[in-house]
Design a protein around this motif. Structure first.
Motif: not given
Length: 237
Positions: A140, A143, A167-169, A231, A234, A237
Motif C-alpha cells: 500500500e 501504491y 489491476d493492482w491486486k 482509489y 480499486r 472493482e
C-alpha cells in the motif's frame, strides 16, 4: 447508486486523461528538461536522489504511526466528503506554509520543498485510510508512491505509471519487496522537473509569498484529485 454512477463517470474521464498521449508542449518541455538533466553532473543527481530517498523513506515509515483509524462510513458519498474535507485542510495549510516561506527569501523558499513533500505524502496516508486501505501493508505504501508519481510527472511517465496500477491486486504481488529497489532517481527527476518552474517563482523577492500560496494550493488540490481517482479504481472493482 447515483453517486456511484457519478464516480464512475469522473473516473473514466480521469483515466482517459492519464492515458492521453503527450501533447506538443509536453514533448518540448520534457526534451528541454532532459537536456538540462544531461548537463547536470551525475554526482549532483546522486546527491538529490539520496536526499529524496531518505526523506520519502522517513515519511513512509514514520507517517504510518500517525494515520487516523480507518473510519466507517454509511455511504460512498460520506466517505468522499470526508476525503475532500481532509484535502481542504492540507491545501490550506500548504498554502499558508508556502506564503510564509515565500516571503522569507531564498533560504526559507528552499525549505519549502521538503516541508511540502512531507505534507503531501502524509495526506496520501490519510486518504488511503479513509478509503479503507491498510498502509501498514508495504504494498500500500508503494501504491502511495505510484499515486505521487501520477500527480507529479511528465505525461509520458504518467502513462507508464498508470499502466502499473491497473489491476493492482495482481501486479502488487510481483513488485519488489525491498523499498531500496524502487527507482528513486526516476522518481526525483520527474518530481523535480514537474514543479521546478512553478516553485522557482517562490524564491523571487516581493512576489514569492503570493506564488507560494497559489502553487502549493494547486499542487495539493491536484494530488487530492489524483489520489481519489486512484482509489476509486480499486473500490469500484
Amino acid at each position: 447508486m447515483l453517486y456511484e454512477q457519478r464516480m464512475k463517470v469522473e473516473l473514466e474521464l480521469w483515466q482517459h486523461k492519464m492515458l492521453a498521449r503527450p501533447s506538443v508542449f509536453d514533448r518540448v518541455s520534457k526534451s528541454v528538461q532532459s537536456r538540462i538533466n544531461r548537463i547536470i553532473p551525475q554526482k549532483v543527481h546522486d546527491v538529490v536522489t539520496v536526499t529524496i530517498r531518505q526523506m520519502v523513506r522517513g515519511v513512509l515509515f514514520g507517517a504510518a504511526y500517525t494515520v487516523p483509524e480507518q473510519p466507517v462510513f454509511a455511504s460512498l458519498y460520506d466517505m468522499e466528503e470526508a476525503v475532500l474535507r481532509r484535502v481542504d485542510v492540507y491545501r490550506k495549510t500548504a498554502a499558508a506554509e508556502g506564503g510564509i516561506t515565500g516571503a522569507g527569501g531564498i533560504l526559507l523558499g528552499l525549505a519549502d520543498f521538503p516541508i511540502l513533500l512531507a505534507m503531501k505524502l502524509k495526506l496520501l496516508f490519510d486518504i488511503a485510510a479513509f478509503y479503507g486501505f491498510d498502509v501498514n501493508d508495504y504494498r500500500e505504501r508503494l501504491y502511495i508512491l505510484h499515486i505521487f508519481q501520477l500527480a507529479f510527472s511528465s505525461q509520458e511517465h504518467r502513462r507508464n505509471v498508470f499502466e502499473q496500477i491497473v489491476d493492482w491486486k495482481e501486479k502488487s504481488s510481483q513488485l519488489p519487496e525491498d523499498i531500496n529497489r524502487f527507482d528513486w532517481q526516476q522518481f526525483q527527476i520527474e518530481y523535480r522537473d514537474h514543479i521546478d518552474l512553478a516553485k522557482m517563482g517562490q524564491l523571487l523577492p516581493v512576489i514569492g509569498a503570493a506564488v507560494g500560496v497559489v502553487v502549493n494550493y494547486r499542487l495539493v488540490t491536484k494530488l487530492g484529485n489524483t489520489a481519489m481517482n486512484a482509489y476509486r479504481m480499486r473500490i469500484l472493482e
